[in-house]
Design a protein around this motif. Sequence first.
Motif, PDB file in Angstrom:
ATOM      1  N   ARG A 293       7.664  38.945 -43.916  1.00 11.67           N
ATOM      2  CA  ARG A 293       8.888  38.296 -43.447  1.00 11.67           C
ATOM      3  C   ARG A 293       9.131  38.487 -41.947  1.00 11.67           C
ATOM      4  O   ARG A 293       9.414  37.517 -41.240  1.00 11.67           O
ATOM      5  CB  ARG A 293      10.086  38.826 -44.255  1.00 11.67           C
ATOM      6  N   PRO A 294       9.024  39.712 -41.407  1.00  8.67           N
ATOM      7  CA  PRO A 294       9.284  39.872 -39.965  1.00  8.67           C
ATOM      8  C   PRO A 294       8.339  39.060 -39.084  1.00  8.67           C
ATOM      9  O   PRO A 294       8.757  38.490 -38.074  1.00  8.67           O
ATOM     10  CB  PRO A 294       9.101  41.379 -39.742  1.00  8.67           C
ATOM     11  N   ARG A 295       7.078  38.989 -39.479  1.00  9.58           N
ATOM     12  CA  ARG A 295       6.111  38.264 -38.650  1.00  9.58           C
ATOM     13  C   ARG A 295       6.270  36.745 -38.786  1.00  9.58           C
ATOM     14  O   ARG A 295       6.198  36.016 -37.793  1.00  9.58           O
ATOM     15  CB  ARG A 295       4.695  38.690 -39.030  1.00  9.58           C
ATOM     16  N   SER A 296       6.480  36.268 -40.002  1.00  8.97           N
ATOM     17  CA  SER A 296       6.643  34.827 -40.197  1.00  8.97           C
ATOM     18  C   SER A 296       7.936  34.325 -39.563  1.00  8.97           C
ATOM     19  O   SER A 296       7.983  33.212 -39.021  1.00  8.97           O
ATOM     20  CB  SER A 296       6.606  34.480 -41.692  1.00  8.97           C
ATOM     21  N   MET A 297       8.991  35.145 -39.598  1.00  4.37           N
ATOM     22  CA  MET A 297      10.243  34.736 -38.977  1.00  4.37           C
ATOM     23  C   MET A 297      10.100  34.673 -37.464  1.00  4.37           C
ATOM     24  O   MET A 297      10.686  33.810 -36.804  1.00  4.37           O
ATOM     25  CB  MET A 297      11.358  35.729 -39.371  1.00  4.37           C
ATOM     26  N   TYR A 298       9.307  35.554 -36.896  1.00  5.15           N
ATOM     27  CA  TYR A 298       9.069  35.504 -35.448  1.00  5.15           C
ATOM     28  C   TYR A 298       8.391  34.188 -35.073  1.00  5.15           C
ATOM     29  O   TYR A 298       8.743  33.564 -34.059  1.00  5.15           O
ATOM     30  CB  TYR A 298       8.214  36.685 -35.007  1.00  5.15           C
ATOM     31  N   ARG A 299       7.428  33.749 -35.871  1.00  2.00           N
ATOM     32  CA  ARG A 299       6.743  32.487 -35.577  1.00  2.00           C
ATOM     33  C   ARG A 299       7.719  31.320 -35.576  1.00  2.00           C
ATOM     34  O   ARG A 299       7.612  30.400 -34.771  1.00  2.00           O
ATOM     35  CB  ARG A 299       5.621  32.234 -36.597  1.00  2.00           C
TER      36      ARG A 299
ATOM     37  N   GLY B 285       1.616  30.876 -29.684  1.00  4.21           N
ATOM     38  CA  GLY B 285       0.667  31.909 -30.067  1.00  4.21           C
ATOM     39  C   GLY B 285       1.130  33.319 -29.754  1.00  4.21           C
ATOM     40  O   GLY B 285       0.371  34.274 -29.933  1.00  4.21           O
ATOM     41  N   ALA B 286       2.381  33.473 -29.296  1.00  4.83           N
ATOM     42  CA  ALA B 286       2.913  34.807 -28.992  1.00  4.83           C
ATOM     43  C   ALA B 286       3.023  35.621 -30.275  1.00  4.83           C
ATOM     44  O   ALA B 286       3.171  35.079 -31.377  1.00  4.83           O
ATOM     45  CB  ALA B 286       4.272  34.695 -28.318  1.00  4.83           C
ATOM     46  N   HIS B 287       2.950  36.940 -30.127  1.00  6.36           N
ATOM     47  CA  HIS B 287       3.007  37.831 -31.280  1.00  6.36           C
ATOM     48  C   HIS B 287       4.308  38.618 -31.269  1.00  6.36           C
ATOM     49  O   HIS B 287       4.835  38.963 -30.207  1.00  6.36           O
ATOM     50  CB  HIS B 287       1.827  38.803 -31.261  1.00  6.36           C
ATOM     51  N   GLY B 288       4.806  38.927 -32.458  1.00  2.00           N
ATOM     52  CA  GLY B 288       6.018  39.729 -32.527  1.00  2.00           C
ATOM     53  C   GLY B 288       6.565  39.828 -33.936  1.00  2.00           C
ATOM     54  O   GLY B 288       5.969  39.319 -34.901  1.00  2.00           O
ATOM     55  N   LEU B 289       7.712  40.472 -34.034  1.00  2.00           N
ATOM     56  CA  LEU B 289       8.398  40.655 -35.304  1.00  2.00           C
ATOM     57  C   LEU B 289       9.863  40.285 -35.127  1.00  2.00           C
ATOM     58  O   LEU B 289      10.417  40.418 -34.035  1.00  2.00           O
ATOM     59  CB  LEU B 289       8.284  42.109 -35.776  1.00  2.00           C
ATOM     60  N   CYS B 290      10.482  39.852 -36.201  1.00  3.83           N
ATOM     61  CA  CYS B 290      11.881  39.454 -36.133  1.00  3.83           C
ATOM     62  C   CYS B 290      12.605  39.948 -37.386  1.00  3.83           C
ATOM     63  O   CYS B 290      12.133  39.739 -38.505  1.00  3.83           O
ATOM     64  CB  CYS B 290      11.981  37.936 -36.022  1.00  3.83           C
ATOM     65  N   PHE B 291      13.741  40.592 -37.176  1.00  2.00           N
ATOM     66  CA  PHE B 291      14.548  41.122 -38.281  1.00  2.00           C
ATOM     67  C   PHE B 291      15.909  40.436 -38.245  1.00  2.00           C
ATOM     68  O   PHE B 291      16.577  40.420 -37.217  1.00  2.00           O
ATOM     69  CB  PHE B 291      14.687  42.632 -38.149  1.00  2.00           C
ATOM     70  N   GLU B 292      16.324  39.881 -39.380  1.00  2.00           N
ATOM     71  CA  GLU B 292      17.491  39.009 -39.439  1.00  2.00           C
ATOM     72  C   GLU B 292      18.737  39.722 -39.963  1.00  2.00           C
ATOM     73  O   GLU B 292      18.708  40.307 -41.038  1.00  2.00           O
ATOM     74  CB  GLU B 292      17.180  37.812 -40.336  1.00  2.00           C
TER      75      GLU B 292
END
Length: 200
Positions: free
Chosen positions: A137-143, A154-161
């Motif tokens: 979830r964190p990686r797919s949400m970042y995309r 193509g940037a990489h990251g994580l996202c927490f909602e």
Amino acid sequence: MENSASATQPGAAPIVLRLRRTLIWVPLAAIAVAVIWCIAAASVFDGPNSGFAGPVMAVSGVAVLVAAATFAGYLLRPLRLDVDADALTVRLPTWLAGRIDWDDVTAVTAVAVRTGPKVRRFLVVDLRSPALPYISRPRSMYRRLAPVLGRAKGAHGLCFEEQIFDFDAAGLLDAVRGFAPAEVAVENRTVEPAESPWEF
């Protein structure tokens, strides 16, 4: 990379990101569906059409059980963040902990996104290289969120909602600031929401 924290400084208390109470029904529903599937599968395998329906039920059951296990994990073993002088560690409910050295982190930002009258807030961790499973979830949400925030393709990251997990994105920055090296940008940008035509 030098760190602002002392070498002997202990890590911050684990930050547990539990599901918001309004979403507790999702994992419970997933578990209920898995139970219903088990009951239905038993009758199908014993029935006259088991030769055809049996394999179909077996294949669909894999998806049902994976979904149920994933959602149940958010109840039994909530997502957790650990911050210390060396790394940021993300423990997913159904996966091994992912340790991310500060050298791989470029920024930790609390952001807000506005879609019409709704404003939602996120904690965004920008990385130099991928971390955690691709479908997490964190990686797919970042995309999904990266284009809205102006991140390069193509940037990489994580996202927490915030709307899914019960935490304060801006407040969590205080724990990060105590350990992140000076080279890692730690910013609160929630006062200037980014505009988005899509609702997250």
